[in-house]
Design an enzyme around this catalytic site. Sequence first.
Site, PDB file in Angstrom:
ATOM      1  N   LYS A   1       0.962  -1.168   0.080  1.00 25.90           N
ATOM      2  CA  LYS A   1       0.166   0.034  -0.049  1.00 25.90           C
ATOM      3  C   LYS A   1       0.797   1.243   0.088  1.00 25.90           C
ATOM      4  CE  LYS A   1      -3.484   2.852   0.783  1.00 25.90           C
ATOM      5  NZ  LYS A   1      -4.344   3.150  -0.255  1.00 25.90           N
TER       6      LYS A   1
ATOM      7  N   CYS B   1      -1.421  10.018  -6.632  1.00 22.73           N
ATOM      8  CA  CYS B   1      -2.641  10.005  -5.613  1.00 22.73           C
ATOM      9  C   CYS B   1      -3.704  10.903  -5.697  1.00 22.73           C
ATOM     10  CB  CYS B   1      -2.087   9.714  -4.095  1.00 22.73           C
ATOM     11  SG  CYS B   1      -3.445   9.484  -3.060  1.00 22.73           S
TER      12      CYS B   1
HETATM   13  C1  DHB Z   1      -4.644   6.386  -2.742  1.00 18.55           C
HETATM   14  C2  DHB Z   1      -5.156   6.163  -4.130  1.00 18.55           C
HETATM   15  C3  DHB Z   1      -4.441   5.981  -5.174  1.00 18.55           C
HETATM   16  O1  DHB Z   1      -5.212   6.128  -6.323  1.00 18.55           O
HETATM   17  C4  DHB Z   1      -3.099   6.198  -4.788  1.00 18.55           C
HETATM   18  O2  DHB Z   1      -2.172   6.146  -5.796  1.00 18.55           O
HETATM   19  C5  DHB Z   1      -2.570   6.139  -3.551  1.00 18.55           C
HETATM   20  C6  DHB Z   1      -3.511   6.098  -2.537  1.00 18.55           C
HETATM   21  C7  DHB Z   1      -5.668   6.306  -1.404  1.00 18.55           C
HETATM   22  O3  DHB Z   1      -6.518   7.161  -1.540  1.00 18.55           O
HETATM   23  O4  DHB Z   1      -5.296   5.839  -0.570  1.00 18.55           O
END
Ligand code: DHB
Length: 282
Positions: free
Chosen positions: A42, A122
Site C-alpha cells: 500500500k 494519488c
Molecule cells: C490512494 C489512492 C490512489 O490512487 C493512490 O495512488 C494512492 C492512494 C488512496 O486514496 O489511499
Amino acid sequence: MFRVGRVFLKKKIYNASGVLSATKNELVSLNDNEWCGAVVSKSCTLEPREGNPHPRYYSFNGNSINSSGLPNLGYEYYRDLRHYIHKPYFMSVAGLTIQDNLTIFKDLNSYPEINIEFNVSCPNIPGKSQLGYDFKELNKTLNMIEEVYKLGYGLKLPPYFDPHHWDMVSNILLKHNIEFIVCINSLGNGLVYDKNLRTAIKPKNGLGGIGGPSIKPFGLSNVREFYRRLGNKISIVGCGGITSSEDVREYIHSGASACQVGTYLYEHGLQVFKALNFSRLN
Ligand code: DHB
C-alpha cells in the site's frame, strides 16, 4: 523472466498498490501465491494514517471508485516486512510533503533489496494536487530525491491524455534514475452516484479515483505512448482494467514487460493471478 527495472519476475502479473497490500497478512498472502510475480505495498507515508471517512470504496459494473486517503501503517512497517517477502518487493511511497519523501528515501537507501515505486499520482488527499500533473514540481522533486537516494527507482504515473504531456514527462524521466514506470493509476476525481442519487462514496463530495475495465483504453495508450518515447531504456508496467489474459496480451503488445491488477483483484481475490494466465473467471 519478466524485467521491471533491476529485478526479474518469474510471473508477469502482480498486485497494484492499494489492493491486498496494507497488512502483513495481505502482503504474505501475495508472497505465498505462486502465480503472483511480485508484491507491492500500500502507498505509505512517514507516519501511520487512518485515511478518509467511510464509505470510501464502491464498485459499479466491475469498475471502482475510491477515495481511501492513504490509510497505511507508516513506512517503517512496510520496510520491516521485507523479511517475509521472498519475491521482488516494491514499497509504494507517497509521502505527504517533499520533506517526508526525502526522509523516507534517505532511510531506504540502506535497504537495496527493497524496490521503490514512488507514487506521484494519488488523487485522494483533500487539498493536495497530483505531483505527476505538475511537471516543474515533479522534476524538482526527483532532483531532490536523487540527492539523498542513490539507487534507481520507479514511478507510478497518472494517466495523461495529450501527446505533449507524454513528451514532457518522458524528457523528465530520461533525466533521472528512473528504472521503471507503472501506467496508469486511477483516473482521478470521477463522480459516481448510487441508485438514490447519493454520491457513492463520502470523501471529497463524492470524488474519487476510477479503476476497472472502463479505464483500460487509457492504460493501453499510456503504455504504448511511453514505450514509443522510452524504448527499452525504462521498463513499463501496465495497469488499468485488466480482467483477462487477452487484456494482459494487449498491454504486453503495447510495450509493458509486466502487469498489475487492481480492481479485479479487489473484487475477486487471489484466484485472479492464476486465472489471468488462462482466461476470464466466470
Ligand atoms: C490512494 C489512492 C490512489 O490512487 C493512490 O495512488 C494512492 C492512494 C488512496 O486514496 O489511499
